[in-house]
Write a protein that holds these residues in place. Structure first.
Motif, PDB file in Angstrom:
ATOM      1  N   GLY A  39       0.644  -1.323  -0.189  1.00 53.38           N
ATOM      2  CA  GLY A  39      -0.480   0.149   0.139  1.00 53.38           C
ATOM      3  C   GLY A  39       0.850   1.538   0.350  1.00 53.38           C
ATOM      4  O   GLY A  39       0.678   2.714  -0.266  1.00 53.38           O
ATOM      5  N   TYR A  40       2.393   0.896  -0.047  1.00 53.72           N
ATOM      6  CA  TYR A  40       3.355   1.871  -0.400  1.00 53.72           C
ATOM      7  C   TYR A  40       3.605   2.781  -0.981  1.00 53.72           C
ATOM      8  O   TYR A  40       4.027   1.235  -1.396  1.00 53.72           O
ATOM      9  CB  TYR A  40       3.796   2.068   1.722  1.00 53.72           C
ATOM     10  CG  TYR A  40       3.415   2.578   2.737  1.00 53.72           C
ATOM     11  CD1 TYR A  40       3.750   3.385   3.309  1.00 53.72           C
ATOM     12  CD2 TYR A  40       2.513   1.758   3.074  1.00 53.72           C
ATOM     13  CE1 TYR A  40       3.601   3.429   4.697  1.00 53.72           C
ATOM     14  CE2 TYR A  40       2.194   2.033   4.432  1.00 53.72           C
ATOM     15  CZ  TYR A  40       2.676   2.877   5.263  1.00 53.72           C
ATOM     16  OH  TYR A  40       1.637   3.196   6.011  1.00 53.72           O
ATOM     17  N   ILE A  41       4.252   3.821  -1.574  1.00 48.84           N
ATOM     18  CA  ILE A  41       5.411   3.974  -2.650  1.00 48.84           C
ATOM     19  C   ILE A  41       5.946   3.566  -2.504  1.00 48.84           C
ATOM     20  O   ILE A  41       7.142   4.392  -1.464  1.00 48.84           O
ATOM     21  CB  ILE A  41       4.843   5.676  -2.998  1.00 48.84           C
ATOM     22  CG1 ILE A  41       4.170   5.313  -3.500  1.00 48.84           C
ATOM     23  CG2 ILE A  41       6.426   5.407  -4.350  1.00 48.84           C
ATOM     24  CD1 ILE A  41       3.258   7.080  -4.082  1.00 48.84           C
ATOM     25  N   LYS A  42       7.477   2.802  -2.726  1.00 45.10           N
ATOM     26  CA  LYS A  42       8.645   2.661  -3.134  1.00 45.10           C
ATOM     27  C   LYS A  42       9.193   3.446  -2.404  1.00 45.10           C
ATOM     28  O   LYS A  42       9.297   4.217  -3.359  1.00 45.10           O
ATOM     29  CB  LYS A  42       8.999   1.506  -3.055  1.00 45.10           C
ATOM     30  CG  LYS A  42       7.980  -0.184  -2.690  1.00 45.10           C
ATOM     31  CD  LYS A  42       8.901  -1.283  -3.505  1.00 45.10           C
ATOM     32  CE  LYS A  42      10.434  -1.480  -3.058  1.00 45.10           C
ATOM     33  NZ  LYS A  42      10.411  -3.052  -4.016  1.00 45.10           N
ATOM     34  N   GLN A  43      11.158   3.614  -1.760  1.00 45.01           N
ATOM     35  CA  GLN A  43      12.095   4.466  -2.256  1.00 45.01           C
ATOM     36  C   GLN A  43      12.069   4.704  -3.709  1.00 45.01           C
ATOM     37  O   GLN A  43      12.113   3.605  -4.500  1.00 45.01           O
ATOM     38  CB  GLN A  43      13.190   5.048  -1.525  1.00 45.01           C
ATOM     39  CG  GLN A  43      12.776   4.600   0.279  1.00 45.01           C
ATOM     40  CD  GLN A  43      13.803   4.974   0.752  1.00 45.01           C
ATOM     41  OE1 GLN A  43      14.553   5.595   0.497  1.00 45.01           O
ATOM     42  NE2 GLN A  43      13.802   4.455   2.175  1.00 45.01           N
ATOM     43  N   MET A  44      12.395   6.080  -4.141  1.00 44.85           N
ATOM     44  CA  MET A  44      12.206   5.711  -5.704  1.00 44.85           C
ATOM     45  C   MET A  44      13.710   6.786  -6.144  1.00 44.85           C
ATOM     46  O   MET A  44      14.151   8.043  -5.399  1.00 44.85           O
ATOM     47  CB  MET A  44      11.979   7.233  -6.316  1.00 44.85           C
ATOM     48  CG  MET A  44      11.402   7.362  -8.060  1.00 44.85           C
ATOM     49  SD  MET A  44      10.527   8.328  -8.633  1.00 44.85           S
ATOM     50  CE  MET A  44       8.818   6.979  -7.597  1.00 44.85           C
ATOM     51  N   ALA A  45      14.812   5.439  -6.149  1.00 44.66           N
ATOM     52  CA  ALA A  45      16.321   6.570  -6.075  1.00 44.66           C
ATOM     53  C   ALA A  45      16.910   6.903  -5.067  1.00 44.66           C
ATOM     54  O   ALA A  45      16.649   6.952  -4.329  1.00 44.66           O
ATOM     55  CB  ALA A  45      16.396   6.734  -7.491  1.00 44.66           C
ATOM     56  N   SER A  46      17.360   8.439  -5.489  1.00 47.36           N
ATOM     57  CA  SER A  46      18.116   9.293  -4.463  1.00 47.36           C
ATOM     58  C   SER A  46      16.578  10.470  -4.395  1.00 47.36           C
ATOM     59  O   SER A  46      16.964  11.380  -3.701  1.00 47.36           O
ATOM     60  CB  SER A  46      18.614  10.218  -5.313  1.00 47.36           C
ATOM     61  OG  SER A  46      18.413  11.043  -6.888  1.00 47.36           O
ATOM     62  N   LYS A  47      15.728  10.178  -4.948  1.00 49.27           N
ATOM     63  CA  LYS A  47      14.455  10.855  -4.539  1.00 49.27           C
ATOM     64  C   LYS A  47      13.756  10.721  -3.467  1.00 49.27           C
ATOM     65  O   LYS A  47      12.545  11.417  -2.279  1.00 49.27           O
ATOM     66  CB  LYS A  47      13.322  11.341  -5.864  1.00 49.27           C
ATOM     67  CG  LYS A  47      13.981  11.944  -6.944  1.00 49.27           C
ATOM     68  CD  LYS A  47      14.363  13.130  -6.485  1.00 49.27           C
ATOM     69  CE  LYS A  47      15.310  13.698  -7.965  1.00 49.27           C
ATOM     70  NZ  LYS A  47      15.175  15.460  -7.539  1.00 49.27           N
ATOM     71  N   GLY A  48      13.635   9.463  -2.546  1.00 42.66           N
ATOM     72  CA  GLY A  48      13.131   8.632  -1.326  1.00 42.66           C
ATOM     73  C   GLY A  48      11.950   8.454  -2.080  1.00 42.66           C
ATOM     74  O   GLY A  48      10.712   8.258  -2.847  1.00 42.66           O
ATOM     75  N   ASN A  49      11.006   8.625  -0.492  1.00 40.15           N
ATOM     76  CA  ASN A  49       9.469   8.634  -0.870  1.00 40.15           C
ATOM     77  C   ASN A  49       8.432   9.346   0.061  1.00 40.15           C
ATOM     78  O   ASN A  49       7.693   9.114   0.547  1.00 40.15           O
ATOM     79  CB  ASN A  49       9.153   7.176  -0.767  1.00 40.15           C
ATOM     80  CG  ASN A  49       9.600   6.395   0.575  1.00 40.15           C
ATOM     81  OD1 ASN A  49      10.300   6.855   1.385  1.00 40.15           O
ATOM     82  ND2 ASN A  49       8.579   5.333   0.967  1.00 40.15           N
TER      83      ASN A  49
END
Length: 232
Positions: A123-133
């Motif tokens: 249900g959560y958005i995973k971390q996106m490279a250097s941008k985090g989440n």
């Protein structure tokens, strides 16, 4: 009920025994006969276990429970629910609406950026490279084939084409906190924006408790804002 309890003790493999049992008791107490009948079956209970661990917001969703119960072997082969769901979603995305780009012939912005295509887990958005989440009112579009693109400039993210949803989102450690229809190129209507929560849920994102901000023009052409909270 007795069979469900027996299944729990025989088949349980949840991330936390006590939390799994707590979820089960809560779900049995508040859901109807159809839910109970489904989890009373071996495959239905295994499906509930999978969702309780990997997508708890969907664990009582009868459509998702039925879908998972029929694909337990495929889920195992794919390496788990999250990986399987990504593969399944790509081939079985159900389009809800198409929102046209209001300025499709405009040149692409030079400062347009794609930070990434979001991956969803539990249900959560995973971390996106250097941008985090963790994002504060960052641009997003959801494409007509079910990709949640996050970055800058809707015209760029949507490639000037129609999309399912467009606006901005706020997330904290991957948890969705706010959805807005703020987009000059797509400017979703009130009716289109009211479908955003359903579209996000179809991606597997937990929307409960998030706010939905709807910008619209009144009869006099004035920009107004309406905000409400998503309850599911």
């Amino acid at each position: 009920m007795k069979k469900i309890v027996i299944l729990f003790f025989v088949l349980h493999s949840c991330f936390s025994y006590s939390q799994c049992l707590k979820f089960l008791m809560e779900d049995l107490a508040i859901n109807g006969k159809e839910f109970k009948a489904l989890v009373n079956e071996n495959s239905g209970f295994k499906a509930w276990q999978v969702l309780a661990e990997h997508a708890p917001s969907l664990r009582t969703d009868l459509n998702e429970l039925n879908l998972v119960s029929k694909n337990l072997e495929a889920i195992e082969k794919a390496g788990g629910y999250t990986k399987w769901k990504g593969l399944y979603k790509a081939r079985d995305w159900k389009s809800i609406q198409h929102i046209a780009n209001k300025f499709p012939t405009e040149e692409m912005p030079l400062d347009g950026q794609l930070w990434g295509i979001a991956e969803i887990e539990s249900g959560y958005i995973k971390q996106m490279a250097s941008k985090g989440n963790t994002f504060n009112d960052v641009d997003f579009v959801i494409t007509t084939n079910g990709e949640l693109k996050i970055g800058k400039k809707h015209h760029f993210l949507g490639n000037a084409s129609s999309v399912e949803a467009a606006g901005t989102i706020k997330t904290v450690n991957g948890k969705l906190k706010k959805i807005s229809n703020s987009s000059g190129h797509y400017f979703p209507t009130v009716d289109e924006t009211n479908k955003f929560p359903e579209i996000f849920r179809q991606l597997g994102i937990d929307t409960k408790g998030a706010s939905l901000e709807i910008k619209y023009l009144d009869d006099a052409g004035n920009l107004k804002t309406q905000t409400k909270f998503i309850t599911e």
